[in-house]
Motif scaffolding. Structure first.
Motif, mmCIF file in Angstrom:
data_model
loop_
_atom_site.group_PDB
_atom_site.id
_atom_site.type_symbol
_atom_site.label_atom_id
_atom_site.label_comp_id
_atom_site.label_asym_id
_atom_site.label_seq_id
_atom_site.Cartn_x
_atom_site.Cartn_y
_atom_site.Cartn_z
ATOM 1 N N VAL A 8 42.785 46.069 85.587
ATOM 2 C CA VAL A 8 41.637 45.359 86.169
ATOM 3 C C VAL A 8 41.036 46.175 87.311
ATOM 4 C CG1 VAL A 8 40.917 43.304 87.419
ATOM 5 C CG2 VAL A 8 42.472 43.089 85.472
ATOM 6 N N VAL A 9 41.898 46.716 88.155
ATOM 7 C CA VAL A 9 41.420 47.541 89.270
ATOM 8 C C VAL A 9 40.662 48.759 88.748
ATOM 9 C CG1 VAL A 9 42.145 49.030 91.177
ATOM 10 C CG2 VAL A 9 43.208 46.788 90.865
ATOM 11 N N GLU A 10 41.243 49.439 87.763
ATOM 12 C CA GLU A 10 40.631 50.667 87.244
ATOM 13 C C GLU A 10 39.346 50.385 86.467
ATOM 14 O OE1 GLU A 10 43.708 52.583 85.050
ATOM 15 O OE2 GLU A 10 44.886 53.079 86.850
ATOM 16 N N LEU A 11 39.317 49.307 85.697
ATOM 17 C CA LEU A 11 38.107 48.960 84.946
ATOM 18 C C LEU A 11 36.981 48.535 85.878
ATOM 19 C CD1 LEU A 11 39.814 47.027 82.029
ATOM 20 C CD2 LEU A 11 38.492 49.139 81.791
ATOM 21 N N LYS A 166 27.198 28.023 85.148
ATOM 22 C CA LYS A 166 28.476 27.978 85.851
ATOM 23 C C LYS A 166 29.327 29.196 85.515
ATOM 24 C CE LYS A 166 32.475 24.988 86.630
ATOM 25 N NZ LYS A 166 33.124 23.701 86.300
ATOM 26 N N PHE A 167 29.954 29.764 86.539
ATOM 27 C CA PHE A 167 30.739 30.980 86.358
ATOM 28 C C PHE A 167 31.849 30.750 85.336
ATOM 29 C CE2 PHE A 167 34.167 33.915 87.160
ATOM 30 C CZ PHE A 167 33.509 35.115 87.340
ATOM 31 N N GLY A 168 31.939 31.652 84.358
ATOM 32 C CA GLY A 168 32.999 31.609 83.374
ATOM 33 C C GLY A 168 32.790 30.649 82.230
ATOM 34 N N LYS A 169 31.729 29.847 82.284
ATOM 35 C CA LYS A 169 31.427 28.954 81.170
ATOM 36 C C LYS A 169 30.622 29.722 80.119
ATOM 37 C CE LYS A 169 29.148 24.548 80.068
ATOM 38 N NZ LYS A 169 28.375 23.401 80.594
ATOM 39 N N TYR A 359 20.381 41.900 91.765
ATOM 40 C CA TYR A 359 21.412 41.518 90.797
ATOM 41 C C TYR A 359 22.544 42.548 90.773
ATOM 42 C CZ TYR A 359 23.901 41.001 86.409
ATOM 43 O OH TYR A 359 24.899 40.877 85.487
ATOM 44 N N ASP A 360 23.770 42.063 90.563
ATOM 45 C CA ASP A 360 24.917 42.926 90.279
ATOM 46 C C ASP A 360 25.872 42.146 89.383
ATOM 47 O OD1 ASP A 360 26.679 45.061 90.295
ATOM 48 O OD2 ASP A 360 27.529 44.590 92.268
ATOM 49 N N PHE A 361 26.485 42.812 88.441
ATOM 50 C CA PHE A 361 27.406 42.153 87.511
ATOM 51 C C PHE A 361 28.652 41.674 88.247
ATOM 52 C CE2 PHE A 361 30.951 42.145 84.528
ATOM 53 C CZ PHE A 361 30.430 41.448 83.454
ATOM 54 N N PRO A 362 29.077 40.424 88.033
ATOM 55 C CA PRO A 362 30.306 39.938 88.683
ATOM 56 C C PRO A 362 31.543 40.535 87.999
ATOM 57 C CG PRO A 362 28.859 38.106 87.989
ATOM 58 C CD PRO A 362 28.388 39.346 87.295
ATOM 59 N N ASP A 363 32.314 41.304 88.727
ATOM 60 C CA ASP A 363 33.451 42.007 88.129
ATOM 61 C C ASP A 363 34.497 41.066 87.535
ATOM 62 O OD1 ASP A 363 32.787 44.787 88.576
ATOM 63 O OD2 ASP A 363 33.023 44.372 90.704
ATOM 64 N N ASP A 364 34.605 39.853 88.074
ATOM 65 C CA ASP A 364 35.609 38.922 87.564
ATOM 66 C C ASP A 364 35.299 38.445 86.145
ATOM 67 O OD1 ASP A 364 37.084 39.121 89.848
ATOM 68 O OD2 ASP A 364 36.342 37.281 90.758
ATOM 69 N N LEU A 365 34.111 38.739 85.631
ATOM 70 C CA LEU A 365 33.800 38.403 84.242
ATOM 71 C C LEU A 365 34.425 39.378 83.251
ATOM 72 C CD1 LEU A 365 30.014 37.345 84.247
ATOM 73 C CD2 LEU A 365 32.042 35.868 84.170
ATOM 74 N N ILE A 366 34.833 40.549 83.716
ATOM 75 C CA ILE A 366 35.376 41.553 82.796
ATOM 76 C C ILE A 366 36.574 40.992 82.044
ATOM 77 C CG2 ILE A 366 36.473 43.824 82.606
ATOM 78 C CD1 ILE A 366 34.826 44.688 85.073
ATOM 79 N N GLY A 367 37.500 40.398 82.766
ATOM 80 C CA GLY A 367 38.693 39.875 82.133
ATOM 81 C C GLY A 367 38.415 38.723 81.191
ATOM 82 N N ILE A 368 37.487 37.837 81.562
ATOM 83 C CA ILE A 368 37.171 36.685 80.712
ATOM 84 C C ILE A 368 36.560 37.152 79.393
ATOM 85 C CG2 ILE A 368 35.835 34.552 80.519
ATOM 86 C CD1 ILE A 368 35.911 34.378 83.589
ATOM 87 N N GLY A 369 35.544 37.999 79.480
ATOM 88 C CA GLY A 369 34.902 38.503 78.263
ATOM 89 C C GLY A 369 35.869 39.262 77.382
#
Length: 382
Positions: A8-11, A166-169, A359-369
């Motif tokens: 996650v850190v590296e991605l 909503k975030f993550g939905k 705008y900037d992409f929320p990094d916490d979405l990487i894992g969900i997607g």
């Protein structure tokens, strides 16, 4: 979760590196090289480069024969100046990843890591990094490339982050999910005259003034209706910036938008009829051309069912959201070749909108997607 904390850190840092070095449609050479390096380090069995321009596909072979499942992300950024204090803000003036394609690429990079550690039981997984989505040219060029025949999928999936939800939905439906659109350029030509004697020339002023409200008046219905149509005038110009010349040249640029490709055919016919009538009434010649052509994006029921199972298994909430949506996506070209589905992943109700300068992409979405895609992949290929 198939990703470690270190992954996650590296991605996240990999995504931010892409964000610092954006390349717009048709110019994604360095981004493509970065992707190829990532795929090679993840252990892809084969890498196909130069697809439809700068497109890249990483191939991960299963242990036994089976279907080909493709996941798509986009390579390109936007020609917009970023307004941000983030350390990873764009280093290229006038260009920035303001649509989240850097994040979409990071999600596929996460899949690459997972597949490098554990190949599918059968079939093969294709990770497609597509060029030129923003202009509508990329997917069509990829599909037309002879090299695409080597990786033709049996299923193809994609996602797009969506601020305002909503975030993550997740929003997901069957059928049309994003609109067809195209840019219509109208050029009207007459004859110049001295500004004191406009009657000796042929001016496009009346035709341009008549056409702008008439074109926008072709709009009808809401995006929830099959009959939905919208025309947005985006640019107009008459003559040269001079006081002594009655003009001979006029231009109108308009974006045509419909829920389906069939609706687009009807809207184009109506718009062209208006333009030709106006040109004839004012004794002008006319040229009509089209740019940024996007087919509508259709989610196949079979592909949607696989995504829904994955979302449920991963505990990701989902409903139809506000779909279908007005913006266009060239993913529809890929859907013409195989059952396809795209879902929309909430970036937060207060998050800056797509294409906004902050705008900037929320990094916490990487894992969900990545979790949803990997679950879909494992369900299909084991």
């Amino acid at each position: 979760m198939f990703l470690t904390n270190q992954d996650v850190v590296e991605l996240t840092e990999w995504r931010r590196g892409l964000h610092r070095n954006p390349e717009i449609s048709g110019e994604e050479a360095s981004t493509a090289e970065t992707v190829q390096t990532l795929l090679a380090s993840a252990g892809a069995d084969r890498i196909v480069a130069g697809l439809g321009g700068h497109g890249v596909a990483g191939i991960f072979e299963g242990h036994q024969p089976g279907p080909t499942v493709m996941f798509r992300a986009e390579l390109d950024a936007l020609p917009i100046e970023e307004i941000s204090e983030a350390p990873h803000r764009s280093s290229i003036p006038g260009k920035a990843h303001l649509c989240g394609h850097d994040g979409h690429m990071a999600i596929l990079a996460a899949l690459a890591r997972g597949l490098g550690r554990q190949r599918p039981q059968r079939g093969r997984a294709i990770l497609l990094f597509q060029p030129a989505e923003e202009t509508g040219a990329g997917a069509a060029a990829v599909v037309a490339d002879p090299k695409f025949r080597e990786i033709t999928p049996d299923f193809v999936f994609a996602l797009h982050n969506l601020p305002g939800m909503k975030f993550g939905k997740v929003a997901l439906i069957e059928g049309p999910v994003s609109c067809a659109s195209r840019g219509m350029r109208i050029v009207l030509t007459g004859k110049t005259a001295h500004a004191s004697m406009p009657e000796t020339g042929l001016s496009p002023v009346n035709a341009v003034a008549h056409l702008m409200p008439m074109l926008t008046g072709l709009g009808s219905g809401s995006v929830m209706d099959e009959s939905f149509a919208m025309v947005t005038v985006t640019h107009a110009r008459i003559g040269e910036p001079a006081f002594g010349i009655a003009p001979a040249h006029g231009e109108i640029w308009a974006t045509l938008r419909t829920l389906t490709d069939a609706g687009m055919d009807d809207l184009v016919a109506k718009a062209e009829h208006l333009v030709n009538d106006a040109a004839e009434a004012n004794s002008l010649t006319v040229e009509i051309s089209y740019n940024d052509i996007f087919p509508h994006c259709e989610n196949a029921p079979e592909a949607v069912s696989h995504l829904r199972r994955a979302l449920d298994a991963e505990g990701v909430p989902h409903d139809r959201g506000n779909l279908p949506m007005r913006p266009s996506e060239d993913f529809g070209h890929l859907g013409a070749n195989a059952p396809a589905a795209m879902f929309f992943l909430g970036a937060g109700e207060q998050h800056a909108a797509l294409h906004n300068p902050d705008y900037d992409f929320p990094d916490d979405l990487i894992g969900i997607g990545a979790r949803v895609f990997m679950r879909t992949l494992r369900d299909l290929l084991g």
